[in-house]
Design a protein around this motif. Structure first.
Motif, PDB file in Angstrom:
ATOM      1  N   HIS A  72       0.838  -1.197   0.000  1.00 33.86           N
ATOM      2  CA  HIS A  72       0.000   0.000   0.000  1.00 33.86           C
ATOM      3  C   HIS A  72       0.870   1.242   0.000  1.00 33.86           C
ATOM      4  O   HIS A  72       1.929   1.292   0.641  1.00 33.86           O
ATOM      5  N   ASP A  74       1.042   4.200   1.240  1.00 33.13           N
ATOM      6  CA  ASP A  74       1.524   4.932   2.416  1.00 33.13           C
ATOM      7  C   ASP A  74       2.723   4.248   3.056  1.00 33.13           C
ATOM      8  O   ASP A  74       3.452   4.853   3.848  1.00 33.13           O
ATOM      9  N   SER A 110      -3.868  -1.263  -4.844  1.00 34.43           N
ATOM     10  CA  SER A 110      -5.104  -0.632  -4.367  1.00 34.43           C
ATOM     11  C   SER A 110      -4.994   0.890  -4.244  1.00 34.43           C
ATOM     12  O   SER A 110      -5.711   1.511  -3.468  1.00 34.43           O
ATOM     13  N   GLY A 114      -7.774   3.639  -2.911  1.00 35.77           N
ATOM     14  CA  GLY A 114      -7.389   4.680  -1.975  1.00 35.77           C
ATOM     15  C   GLY A 114      -7.788   6.060  -2.455  1.00 35.77           C
ATOM     16  O   GLY A 114      -8.238   6.907  -1.669  1.00 35.77           O
ATOM     17  N   LYS A 115      -7.648   6.313  -3.745  1.00 35.90           N
ATOM     18  CA  LYS A 115      -8.076   7.592  -4.305  1.00 35.90           C
ATOM     19  C   LYS A 115      -9.596   7.735  -4.237  1.00 35.90           C
ATOM     20  O   LYS A 115     -10.124   8.801  -3.894  1.00 35.90           O
ATOM     21  N   SER A 117     -11.605   6.515  -2.121  1.00 31.20           N
ATOM     22  CA  SER A 117     -12.073   6.711  -0.748  1.00 31.20           C
ATOM     23  C   SER A 117     -11.555   8.002  -0.125  1.00 31.20           C
ATOM     24  O   SER A 117     -11.889   8.314   1.019  1.00 31.20           O
ATOM     25  N   VAL A 119      -8.354   8.611   0.601  1.00 32.79           N
ATOM     26  CA  VAL A 119      -7.111   8.419   1.354  1.00 32.79           C
ATOM     27  C   VAL A 119      -5.953   9.120   0.651  1.00 32.79           C
ATOM     28  O   VAL A 119      -5.123   9.780   1.288  1.00 32.79           O
ATOM     29  N   TYR A 120      -5.878   8.974  -0.673  1.00 34.07           N
ATOM     30  CA  TYR A 120      -4.863   9.640  -1.477  1.00 34.07           C
ATOM     31  C   TYR A 120      -5.530  10.694  -2.344  1.00 34.07           C
ATOM     32  O   TYR A 120      -6.645  10.488  -2.846  1.00 34.07           O
ATOM     33  N   GLN A 189      -9.974  -4.545   5.054  1.00 34.69           N
ATOM     34  CA  GLN A 189     -10.599  -3.618   4.118  1.00 34.69           C
ATOM     35  C   GLN A 189     -11.222  -4.359   2.949  1.00 34.69           C
ATOM     36  O   GLN A 189     -10.871  -5.506   2.666  1.00 34.69           O
TER      37      GLN A 189
END
Length: 247
Positions: A72, A74, A110, A114-115, A117, A119-120, A189
């Motif tokens: 992931h 991050d 993923s 992430g984008k 949702s 997150v990114y 997740q």
């Protein structure tokens, strides 16, 4: 931030202590007489800082390692820049995450989810790191002076997820990535490679290690009696339940 005799916390984002870029996971620096290792790379924008810390800790002739817990962004998005900035850096990750990081396969990692949702940010791009190589379950990185890191395959949160167990004078330290957090919380997740039975098996394995210190990828850390958090997560799965989720 010095945590133990051999470990510094050099990075942490919004889901932690706000030491570096908000997207970063906790990034740990492990020091030994023969070199140094980073546990995880952050999302990318803090790579120059992490490179300086690693290079200084390793010294001019010491080994330089980057051990990634999973793909992931991050945790692994900074790997490519670190490989450019740190001469001789050995970049390792569990399979198949190593292949996805090497090729920059955003869907496998993923990043797209992430984008979606939030997150990114929409403009975030994962940079491929061709230098990454696989690390096998049980493989060791010896930094000298009794400072030894052992890779432990722990799928469940993501394919290729790997924890790292440090054996050193401060006791047994587990760098748990996103497998398990303080309080026995987990991160399960709705992603293509999140797998409940594998997750349960991984936590059963970790709980048997009797660790002293738990250093996860986000949120709180535990500098004493770390094994109690692993036991809590394992016990929930044993009862047929899901442990509490870390958000």
């Amino acid at each position: 931030m010095r945590l133990t005799q051999h470990i510094d916390l050099v990075g942490s984002g919004a889901a932690g202590f706000d030491l570096t870029d908000p997207l970063d996971c906790h990034v740990y620096l492990v020091r030994g007489p023969h070199g140094a290792a980073l546990i995880d790379a952050g999302a990318g924008r803090s790579a120059a800082l992490f490179a300086r810390r690693l290079t200084t800790a390793a010294g001019p002739t010491g080994e330089r390692h980057l051990l990634i817990t999973h793909g992931h962004a991050d945790h692994s998005g900074g790997a490519a820049e670190l490989a450019r900035l740190v001469p001789g850096l050995a970049v390792r990750a569990g399979s198949p995450a190593d292949e996805w990081i090497a090729s920059g396969a955003e869907e496998k990692l993923s990043v797209d989810r992430g984008k979606a949702s939030g997150v990114y940010p929409p403009e975030y791009a994962f940079e491929a790191c061709p230098e990454v190589r696989p690390i096998a379950d049980g493989e060791q990185v010896d930094l000298g002076g009794g400072v030894v890191l052992t890779a432990i395959a722990t799928p469940g949160h993501a394919d290729g997820h790997t924890c790292y167990l440090l054996e050193a004078s401060e006791g047994r330290v587990l760098f748990s990535g996103d497998c398990v957090f303080a309080g026995g919380r987990i991160s399960l997740q709705n992603l293509h490679d999140a797998r409940v039975p594998e997750y349960a098996a991984s936590l059963t394995r970790l709980a048997a290690l009797d660790v002293d210190v738990l250093l996860p990828g986000h949120h709180e850390i535990s500098l004493a009696r770390g094994g109690r958090h692993l036991a809590s997560a394992r016990n929930a799965f044993t009862r047929g339940l899901l442990p509490e989720s870390a958000t």
